[in-house]
Write an enzyme that holds these catalytic residues in place. Structure first.
Site, PDB file in Angstrom:
ATOM      1  N   GLU A  60       0.829  -1.204   0.000  1.00 20.67           N
ATOM      2  CA  GLU A  60       0.000   0.000   0.000  1.00 20.67           C
ATOM      3  C   GLU A  60       0.868   1.261   0.000  1.00 20.67           C
ATOM      4  OE1 GLU A  60      -3.044  -0.022  -0.559  1.00 20.67           O
ATOM      5  OE2 GLU A  60      -3.664  -2.082  -0.072  1.00 20.67           O
ATOM      6  N   ARG A  89     -17.864  -0.335   4.723  1.00 16.47           N
ATOM      7  CA  ARG A  89     -18.820  -1.038   3.869  1.00 16.47           C
ATOM      8  C   ARG A  89     -19.657  -1.991   4.716  1.00 16.47           C
ATOM      9  NH1 ARG A  89     -17.576  -5.506   1.532  1.00 16.47           N
ATOM     10  NH2 ARG A  89     -15.412  -5.209   2.097  1.00 16.47           N
ATOM     11  N   CYS A 115      -8.116  -1.286   7.912  1.00 20.67           N
ATOM     12  CA  CYS A 115      -6.722  -1.338   7.472  1.00 20.67           C
ATOM     13  C   CYS A 115      -6.211   0.051   7.160  1.00 20.67           C
ATOM     14  CB  CYS A 115      -6.577  -2.274   6.270  1.00 20.67           C
ATOM     15  SG  CYS A 115      -6.818  -3.998   6.738  1.00 20.67           S
ATOM     16  N   HIS A 125      -1.367  -5.335   2.375  1.00 17.20           N
ATOM     17  CA  HIS A 125      -2.549  -6.198   2.331  1.00 17.20           C
ATOM     18  C   HIS A 125      -2.137  -7.555   1.782  1.00 17.20           C
ATOM     19  CE1 HIS A 125      -6.047  -3.199   2.599  1.00 17.20           C
ATOM     20  NE2 HIS A 125      -6.373  -4.211   3.376  1.00 17.20           N
TER      21      HIS A 125
HETATM   22  N1  PCA Z   1      -8.807  -6.362   6.544  1.00 10.77           N
HETATM   23  C1  PCA Z   1      -9.749  -5.280   6.662  1.00 10.77           C
HETATM   24  C2  PCA Z   1      -9.777  -4.937   8.130  1.00 10.77           C
HETATM   25  C3  PCA Z   1      -9.099  -6.057   8.833  1.00 10.77           C
HETATM   26  C4  PCA Z   1      -8.440  -6.837   7.760  1.00 10.77           C
HETATM   27  O1  PCA Z   1      -7.660  -7.791   7.931  1.00 10.77           O
HETATM   28  C5  PCA Z   1      -9.429  -4.102   5.746  1.00 10.77           C
HETATM   29  O2  PCA Z   1      -8.926  -4.331   4.631  1.00 10.77           O
HETATM   30  O3  PCA Z   1      -9.690  -2.951   6.098  1.00 10.77           O
END
Ligand code: PCA
Length: 197
Positions: A77, A87, A140, A165
């Site tokens: 990211e 969401r 996140c 991610h």
């Molecule tokens: N993914 C979510 C929140 C916790 C996670 O592991 C996100 O992409 O925001």
């Protein structure tokens, strides 16, 4: 020298969060230079918990992890955005919609992790990796922004900090995800050692 690595607990339809599995795996290595923590998927507490960890341990680098189940790569990211826009409700049942994370603060912060080195290291072990410009507007992105904002406002903007991610384990196996994140952690360990020298 300490590196803080966090993942997230399960939420929504994600009953087993690979980011939690990864931090648990790294935590079991008992490396005194690494602090691991699983964060709650809860707008009211996740950021506070993270800031408390940063202030307690004063890490020399911060690597935040979470899952993006629809992606198929390890996604590096680039930018945290000053917005909460859920969401689905968080694990406490709150769906925060269209609110700033911090008032009178920048609309975004860049990741300060060595993303190009991460990209090269993950690609070298043949695991799918990509850059991403946007971590969404859920937990996140929230913790990514909170951590970067905290460092920027407490004279620690030079502490490398950012978010990766990971995809679902159907897209990339947990073993490969661990290998990819370990490659990134090794880069941070090496860089921190160089700074200490
Ligand atoms: N993914 C979510 C929140 C916790 C996670 O592991 C996100 O992409 O925001």
């Amino acid at each position: 020298m300490k590196i803080l690595i966090t993942g997230f607990e399960p939420f929504g339809t994600v009953s087993d969060n690979p980011s939690q599995r990864i931090v648990e795996h790294i935590g079991k290595q008992n490396n005194p230079a690494i602090i691991t923590q699983t964060l709650p998927v809860d707008y009211a507490t996740a950021g506070e918990k993270l800031i408390h960890l940063i202030d307690t341990h004063q890490p020399s680098a911060i690597l935040l992890l979470g899952v993006a189940a629809k992606r198929e790569t390890i996604a590096l990211e680039r930018i945290a955005v000053n917005i909460n826009d859920a969401r689905i409700p968080d694990n406490a049942g709150n769906a925060v919609k269209g609110e700033k994370i911090a008032e009178n603060a920048p609309v975004g912060y860049w990741s300060t992790l060595p993303l190009d080195s991460f990209h090269t290291a993950v690609a070298e072990v043949d695991i799918p990796v990509s850059y991403s410009n946007h971590a969404g507007a859920y937990l996140c992105n929230h913790v990514f922004y909170r951590a970067r904002h905290h460092l920027e406002t407490t004279n620690r903007a030079d502490v490398p900090c950012g978010f990766i991610h990971v995809p679902s384990i159907e897209a990339v196996s947990l073993d490969e995800q661990i290998q990819a994140i370990q490659a990134c952690v090794n880069i941070l360990l090496k860089e921190s050692l160089l700074q200490d020298a």
